[in-house]
Write a protein that holds these residues in place. Structure first.
Motif, short mmCIF file in Angstrom:
data_model
loop_
_atom_site.label_atom_id
_atom_site.label_comp_id
_atom_site.label_asym_id
_atom_site.label_seq_id
_atom_site.Cartn_x
_atom_site.Cartn_y
_atom_site.Cartn_z
N ASP A 358 38.93 -60.17 4.55
CA ASP A 358 38.36 -58.85 4.38
C ASP A 358 38.34 -58.53 2.90
O ASP A 358 38.63 -59.36 2.06
CB ASP A 358 39.22 -57.85 5.16
CG ASP A 358 38.46 -56.60 5.56
OD1 ASP A 358 37.39 -56.36 4.96
OD2 ASP A 358 38.93 -55.88 6.44
N ALA A 359 37.98 -57.30 2.59
CA ALA A 359 38.06 -56.85 1.21
C ALA A 359 39.52 -56.84 0.74
O ALA A 359 40.45 -56.83 1.56
CB ALA A 359 37.46 -55.46 1.09
N ASN A 381 37.96 -56.68 -4.67
CA ASN A 381 37.17 -57.78 -4.13
C ASN A 381 36.50 -57.30 -2.86
O ASN A 381 37.11 -57.29 -1.79
CB ASN A 381 38.06 -59.00 -3.86
CG ASN A 381 38.49 -59.69 -5.15
OD1 ASN A 381 37.70 -59.82 -6.08
ND2 ASN A 381 39.74 -60.12 -5.21
N ALA A 382 35.25 -56.83 -2.99
CA ALA A 382 34.53 -56.28 -1.84
C ALA A 382 34.02 -57.38 -0.91
O ALA A 382 33.77 -57.12 0.26
CB ALA A 382 33.36 -55.43 -2.32
N ASN A 383 33.86 -58.58 -1.46
CA ASN A 383 33.40 -59.72 -0.67
C ASN A 383 32.10 -59.41 0.10
O ASN A 383 31.95 -59.74 1.26
CB ASN A 383 34.50 -60.19 0.30
CG ASN A 383 35.72 -60.68 -0.43
OD1 ASN A 383 35.63 -61.19 -1.54
ND2 ASN A 383 36.89 -60.50 0.18
N GLN A 385 30.89 -56.56 1.06
CA GLN A 385 30.87 -55.34 1.88
C GLN A 385 30.65 -54.10 1.00
O GLN A 385 30.91 -54.11 -0.20
CB GLN A 385 32.19 -55.19 2.62
CG GLN A 385 32.52 -56.36 3.53
CD GLN A 385 33.84 -56.14 4.24
OE1 GLN A 385 33.95 -55.30 5.12
NE2 GLN A 385 34.85 -56.90 3.86
N VAL A 387 32.17 -50.92 0.00
CA VAL A 387 33.51 -50.36 0.09
C VAL A 387 33.65 -49.16 -0.85
O VAL A 387 32.95 -49.05 -1.86
CB VAL A 387 34.60 -51.40 -0.25
CG1 VAL A 387 34.46 -52.64 0.64
CG2 VAL A 387 34.55 -51.81 -1.72
N TYR A 389 36.68 -47.14 -3.17
CA TYR A 389 38.00 -47.44 -3.74
C TYR A 389 38.48 -46.27 -4.60
O TYR A 389 37.67 -45.50 -5.15
CB TYR A 389 37.95 -48.73 -4.56
CG TYR A 389 37.07 -48.70 -5.79
CD1 TYR A 389 37.56 -48.26 -7.03
CD2 TYR A 389 35.74 -49.12 -5.72
CE1 TYR A 389 36.75 -48.25 -8.15
CE2 TYR A 389 34.93 -49.10 -6.84
CZ TYR A 389 35.44 -48.67 -8.06
OH TYR A 389 34.64 -48.64 -9.17
N THR A 409 29.91 -53.05 -4.02
CA THR A 409 29.78 -54.20 -3.12
C THR A 409 30.21 -55.48 -3.83
O THR A 409 30.09 -56.57 -3.28
CB THR A 409 28.33 -54.36 -2.63
OG1 THR A 409 27.47 -54.54 -3.77
CG2 THR A 409 27.89 -53.16 -1.82
N ASN A 411 32.78 -58.00 -6.46
CA ASN A 411 34.15 -58.37 -6.83
C ASN A 411 34.29 -58.09 -8.32
O ASN A 411 33.65 -58.75 -9.14
CB ASN A 411 34.41 -59.85 -6.54
CG ASN A 411 34.37 -60.18 -5.06
OD1 ASN A 411 34.26 -59.27 -4.23
ND2 ASN A 411 34.46 -61.44 -4.73
N THR A 435 37.00 -50.00 3.83
CA THR A 435 35.80 -50.59 4.41
C THR A 435 35.39 -49.77 5.63
O THR A 435 36.01 -48.75 5.95
CB THR A 435 36.05 -52.05 4.83
OG1 THR A 435 36.91 -52.07 5.98
CG2 THR A 435 36.70 -52.84 3.71
#
Length: 478
Positions: A358-359, A381-383, A385, A387, A389, A409, A411, A435
């Motif tokens: 996941d993130a 690290n949104a990977n 997605q 997100v 923060y 979205t 990293n 997320t």
């Protein structure tokens, strides 16, 4: 005349039933009847301070061309699954000591629960003690410390004993030059979890706490009284019915390195590449992914994971790095962004149901600290997605305030300014990533604002409070 005989038979039958029940209870607890505990009075040693090497005259290479091979044996077999599990559990514990205390006090592993009961461990005190421990950076597996630990474990098997005799000498014999050292031994380990808990609960002793005085084994695991940045754990199977030790004999060496010596470092990027096959948010033997290349976008070193999934590599300069993971079992190339400061950082790559996690939220050190303002730093690290923060901050680890909220979205490294702080105050903070389905809390760190009189803070920005950086997926304690 027959009635007394029937009563007698009933009495005999009841006696046999009770005897059977007693025997079953006795057998269930027999493993604790001889008080199996880690060897008391674990050794510790500190060398006189030494100067660090001069700064490098030449620029660090632009690419990580040299493979760091000191994190595993040449055959890739060690750390094996249990040794990597104990290393993983130790590094997880250092990222969140409070949660580690809760887990140790409440987990239902039968061997650990049996030991807690047998030694009458004061679980409330256990949790309170862990709540007072500062988070610390992770430890990197070192093959020299492992070889010394393996030689000592083999000695314990050969002598059918549990002792620290010549344990430190074996570290010296393997060519590891330490600055500070601690050693642990448990000749009656039943599993990786049992061995870790035996050391970190530190069960035993003669007082009502049910724990050994000084908590020497815990000092090593949690890096309490020193910066134990290097570790060698050897877990040797011993099933010979003639010997009393076993089923595993465990030896641990925990050191900070004398960095004046060649191939001795104290700052590493450390982690495990693994598949959470049983979805328990915890590394188990057999889940590691071996042969995975872990390569930062700059620097001197890269690493290839051992068969158990563990890796480590020295990082010579602070800064932001893009780390790529590639190899069999990974589709294409997976990247993560991390920010290194003066201490080691923990970066796991976890595959859940075939996906690379996941993130992730990694809290970095604070900067630009004044009486009323600070810049909070970290890595998201949104990977891929979408997100949100932000940072939580406050005078305790309950926090209470949050920063502005942003979205991404990518990293990336991030920085958020916070104001309206009180002068001369210690603040805790952590990065939070949200997320669509989860909230990921980064590791805790702390800083102290400048006092009202403008003097230096009593405490410098703390990277020991969370300097290890836990890069895990979701909740890692169950």
């Amino acid at each position: 005349m027959r009635q007394p005989r029937n009563c007698f038979r009933s009495l005999v039958f009841c006696t046999l039933v009770l005897t059977g029940l007693f025997s079953a209870v006795f057998m269930a607890t027999a493993q604790w009847s001889d008080g199996r505990l880690p060897e008391p009075d674990p050794p510790a040693a500190v060398q006189p301070s030494v100067e660090k090497p001069l700064l490098r005259a030449l620029a660090e290479p632009a690419s990580s061309d040299t493979e760091w091979t000191f994190h595993k044996t040449a055959d890739n077999q060690h750390p094996d699954g249990i040794e990597q599990q104990m290393t993983w559990l130790m590094n997880r514990a250092r990222t969140d000591p409070t949660q580690e205390g809760i887990w140790l006090a409440t987990m239902d592993d039968p061997d650990v629960a049996g030991a807690r009961s047998y030694f009458s461990v004061d679980v409330d005190l256990l949790q309170a003690e862990f709540a007072d421990i500062q988070a610390k950076p992770p430890s990197a597996f070192d093959v020299r410390l492992y070889q010394a630990a393996r030689a000592h474990a083999d000695y314990l098997v050969a002598t059918d004993s549990q002792s620290h005799t010549d344990q430190l000498n074996r570290v010296v014999d393997e060519g590891f030059t330490y600055q500070s050292y601690r050693g642990n031994v448990f000749s009656y380990t039943r599993s990786g979890i049992h061995g870790h808990a035996g050391f970190n609960i530190d069960w035993g002793g003669d007082d009502p706490t049910g724990m050994q005085p000084g908590r020497g084994h815990r000092q090593a695991i949690m890096s309490i009284d020193g910066d134990y940045t290097n570790v060698g754990l050897a877990v040797v199977a011993e099933a010979d019915p003639v010997t009393g030790v076993g089923p595993f004999v465990t030896t641990g060496n925990y050191c900070s390195a004398n960095t004046a010596q060649t191939n001795h470092f104290n700052r590493f990027l450390v982690g495990t590449v693994w598949r959470d096959l049983n979805d328990n948010d915890q590394y188990d033997p057999g889940e590691g992914m071996g042969g995975i290349s872990v390569r930062p976008d700059r620097g001197a070193y890269h690493a290839v994971t051992a068969d158990s999934g563990g890796y480590a590599m020295p990082i010579l300069d602070a800064g932001t790095y893009t780390v790529s993971f590639s190899g069999s079992g990974i589709s294409g190339e997976t990247t993560r962004t991390v920010t290194m400061d003066s201490q080691s950082l923990l970066l796991d790559l976890v595959y859940i149901n075939g996906d690379p996690g996941d993130a992730e939220a990694i809290t970095g050190p604070a900067s630009g600290i004044s009486q009323h303002t600070v810049q909070l730093n970290g890595t998201v690290n949104a990977n891929g997605q979408d997100v949100d923060y932000y940072f939580e901050y406050g005078p305790t680890t309950q926090y209470g305030d949050i920063s502005d909220v942003f979205s991404t979205t990518a990293n990336q490294g991030i920085a958020i300014a916070v104001s309206a702080l009180s002068p001369g105050t210690l603040y805790h903070f952590r990065l939070v990533v949200v997320t669509d389905t989860d909230t990921i809390n980064g590791n805790d760190r702390s800083f102290e604002t400048v006092p009202a009189d403008g003097s230096e803070p009593l405490a410098t920005p703390s990277s020991s409070s969370g300097g290890g950086g836990g890069c895990f997926i979701g909740s890692v304690f169950r």
